[in-house]
Motif scaffolding. Structure first.
Motif, PDB file in Angstrom:
ATOM      1  N   VAL A  12       7.368  -2.806   2.401  1.00  0.00           N
ATOM      2  CA  VAL A  12       8.631  -2.108   2.612  1.00  0.00           C
ATOM      3  C   VAL A  12       8.803  -0.985   1.598  1.00  0.00           C
ATOM      4  CG1 VAL A  12      11.135  -2.338   2.452  1.00  0.00           C
ATOM      5  CG2 VAL A  12       9.819  -4.047   3.694  1.00  0.00           C
ATOM      6  N   GLY A  13       8.977   0.223   2.082  1.00  0.00           N
ATOM      7  CA  GLY A  13       9.332   1.354   1.233  1.00  0.00           C
ATOM      8  C   GLY A  13       8.402   1.651   0.086  1.00  0.00           C
ATOM      9  N   GLY A  14       7.105   1.381   0.259  1.00  0.00           N
ATOM     10  CA  GLY A  14       6.138   1.639  -0.802  1.00  0.00           C
ATOM     11  C   GLY A  14       6.024   0.519  -1.816  1.00  0.00           C
ATOM     12  N   MET A  15       6.732  -0.595  -1.600  1.00  0.00           N
ATOM     13  CA  MET A  15       6.691  -1.697  -2.563  1.00  0.00           C
ATOM     14  C   MET A  15       5.317  -2.365  -2.631  1.00  0.00           C
ATOM     15  SD  MET A  15       9.571  -2.077  -4.193  1.00  0.00           S
ATOM     16  CE  MET A  15       9.577  -3.781  -4.746  1.00  0.00           C
ATOM     17  N   GLN A  16       4.454  -2.123  -1.626  1.00  0.00           N
ATOM     18  CA  GLN A  16       3.129  -2.728  -1.660  1.00  0.00           C
ATOM     19  C   GLN A  16       2.296  -2.274  -2.838  1.00  0.00           C
ATOM     20  OE1 GLN A  16       4.333  -0.634   0.658  1.00  0.00           O
ATOM     21  NE2 GLN A  16       2.749   0.470   1.776  1.00  0.00           N
ATOM     22  N   ILE A  17       2.707  -1.179  -3.482  1.00  0.00           N
ATOM     23  CA  ILE A  17       1.976  -0.699  -4.658  1.00  0.00           C
ATOM     24  C   ILE A  17       2.092  -1.689  -5.812  1.00  0.00           C
ATOM     25  CG2 ILE A  17       3.835   0.599  -5.790  1.00  0.00           C
ATOM     26  CD1 ILE A  17       1.789   2.827  -6.303  1.00  0.00           C
TER      27      ILE A  17
END
Length: 482
Positions: free
Chosen positions: A156-161
């Motif tokens: 979600v929203g780049g949180m996978q980084i």
């Protein structure tokens, strides 16, 4: 077919825990002697029975891993269900709020938004004031777990980084969430107790120190007084600013710190960017205030530090009515509410790391224009960033802006003026608390809004707190066909 039992089991347990937490305001009312304790006895029994029955009826689904589809649904329904039960004491107690107002207040508490519909806080029973603080404190720890365990998993929203930093949880979401939650809970509790002790040393009474410590560390902003933190102007503002900053930094770094790894805390580019942003904003705001109040430089710096930190972290305390500081600073406060703190903290809004990724992407695009044959890769914290992360972040920004616009348009349809509608939409989606203007500004509250506006804002708080995509995903037909 989607199995709802694991979802119902977890929600039932959390509702049961919420009901058990009502024992603390029950005891507070019993000690105060104002006869409000039956409110929490009744509410606690209803809530615990409902939670226990739901958990027992869904117990056969316990022990199974959650699919991505179930995780999306669980993340959203938890934040929708808990405020319903959290609203019970507000309906039955001295405030005697309508269901709409009570749900709005409970949703504001659980999402740590800090907007309120209650006036006369100074005279409320201590049990209700404590309950408001508990709602925010539980919401704060809950969103840390969601941000560290679920959102990276759901991309979600780049949180996978942050997935590798928030521990590998794929295929074992619930068991790993319990392990992470245990470490976070101890750190969160320790910081809350430390904050309370500092408040006590600086002159707060025990009850005020307890409630304000909970709403500081949760970056929630509920206060025991209509004047908010203005009741404690002075050294307490410096202390609150420090602890709001602690709460707005990634808790995974604290977990690493207590496990003997201090280096990541000091090397985190997200933390450096967040602190640097605060310093710049405080310097600019202090400079403007000193020109307005030339004989009170210390007060100007203190009020700038406190209110800037409060808004950028999404806490929403107010020590003064900054609507009187002039149009330039009013706009500053509006836009810093859209920045937010660090990912994996109790802070809300867009989050500082997304701006870093956006600027990194823009910088790479400019470099590619200048050197078409060059190879340029956006980086974050020294690591190359994949295209899926950038796409997710840019999508988040677009959805954030569109959501804010739709909410503002819907609020305008209910009869609100432009400033109230646009700032109300921003403060709800960003979970900041106070808006702008005389009605919902730092010197007002949301009680005068109509019921339709309150329901719109309640939904916006939920959507914003779960970072938009987690909610929007379950509204698509493809989600239910999967």
């Amino acid at each position: 077919m989607l199995d709802f039992r694991p979802i119902g089991y977890v929600i039932g347990l959390l509702v049961l825990i919420l009901g058990a937490m009502m024992v603390f305001p029950f005891l507070a009312d019993l000690i105060e002697g104002r006869g409000e304790w039956p409110v929490f006895l009744e509410s606690g029994i209803i809530t615990m029975l409902a939670g226990a029955l739901l958990a027992l009826s869904c117990g056969s689904g316990n022990g199974r891993g959650l699919s991505i589809q179930q995780t999306f649904l669980l993340t959203t329904t938890v934040w929708g269900a808990l405020p319903i039960f959290g609203a019970l004491p507000l309906m039955l107690g001295a405030t005697e709020l309508s269901f709409t107002d009570a749900f709005f207040e409970a949703m504001s508490g659980m999402t740590t938004t800090g907007s309120t519909v209650i006036s006369g806080l100074d005279d409320l029973p201590k049990g209700l004031l404590l309950w408001r603080g508990i709602l925010q404190w539980l919401g704060g720890i809950g969103i840390i777990v969601v941000a560290m365990v679920f959102l990276p998993e759901l991309r979600v929203g780049g949180m996978q980084i942050f997935r590798s930093e928030a521990f590998d949880t794929m295929g074992k979401i619930l068991p790993r969430a319990q392990a992470i939650a245990k470490q976070i809970s101890l750190i969160y509790l320790g910081l809350t107790i430390t904050c309370m002790v500092v408040y006590l040393i600086l002159g707060m009474g025990f009850f005020d120190a307890l409630v304000h410590a909970m709403t500081t560390m949760s970056t929630g902003g509920f206060s025991n007084y209509d004047a908010s933190f203005g009741t404690f102007s002075g050294p307490a503002e410096y202390a609150a600013s420090i602890f709001m900053i602690f709460a707005a930094m990634p808790f995974v770094r604290y977990v690493q710190l207590v496990n003997g790894k201090a280096t990541p805390l000091f090397r985190d580019s997200q933390i450096r960017a967040f602190l640097g942003t605060i310093v710049v904003l405080v310097v600019v705001t202090s400079g403007v205030l000193i020109t307005i109040f030339p004989h009170h430089p210390e007060q100007a710096v203190r009020e700038a530090l406190f209110n800037i930190t409060s808004i950028i972290s999404g806490t929403g305390y107010a020590s003064v009515d900054y609507m009187e500081w002039g149009n330039f600073l009013i706009m500053v406060f509006f836009f810093i509410g859209l920045i937010g703190g660090c990912a994996g903290s109790t802070a809300c809004s867009v989050k500082i790391f997304r701006y870093q990724l956006l600027f990194a992407s823009i910088r790479v695009q400019i470099q590619r224009i200048r050197s078409p044959h060059g190879i340029f890769v956006p980086r974050f914290d020294g690591r190359a960033v994949g295209q899926d992360v950038l796409t997710s972040v840019i999508s988040f920004f677009m959805f954030f802006i569109v959501t804010m616009g739709i909410v503002a348009w819907a609020l305008a349809l209910t009869g609100l003026d432009f400033v109230t509608a646009i700032s109300g939409a921003a403060t709800a989606v960003a979970n900041v608390g106070p808006g702008l203007g005389e009605t919902i500004g730092p010197a007002g509250n949301f009680s005068s809004l109509n019921d339709a506006a309150k329901w719109i804002l309640s939904c916006a708080m939920l959507i914003g707190r779960l970072e938009l995509m987690a909610v929007y995903a379950i509204l698509t037909l493809r989600f239910w066909r999967a």
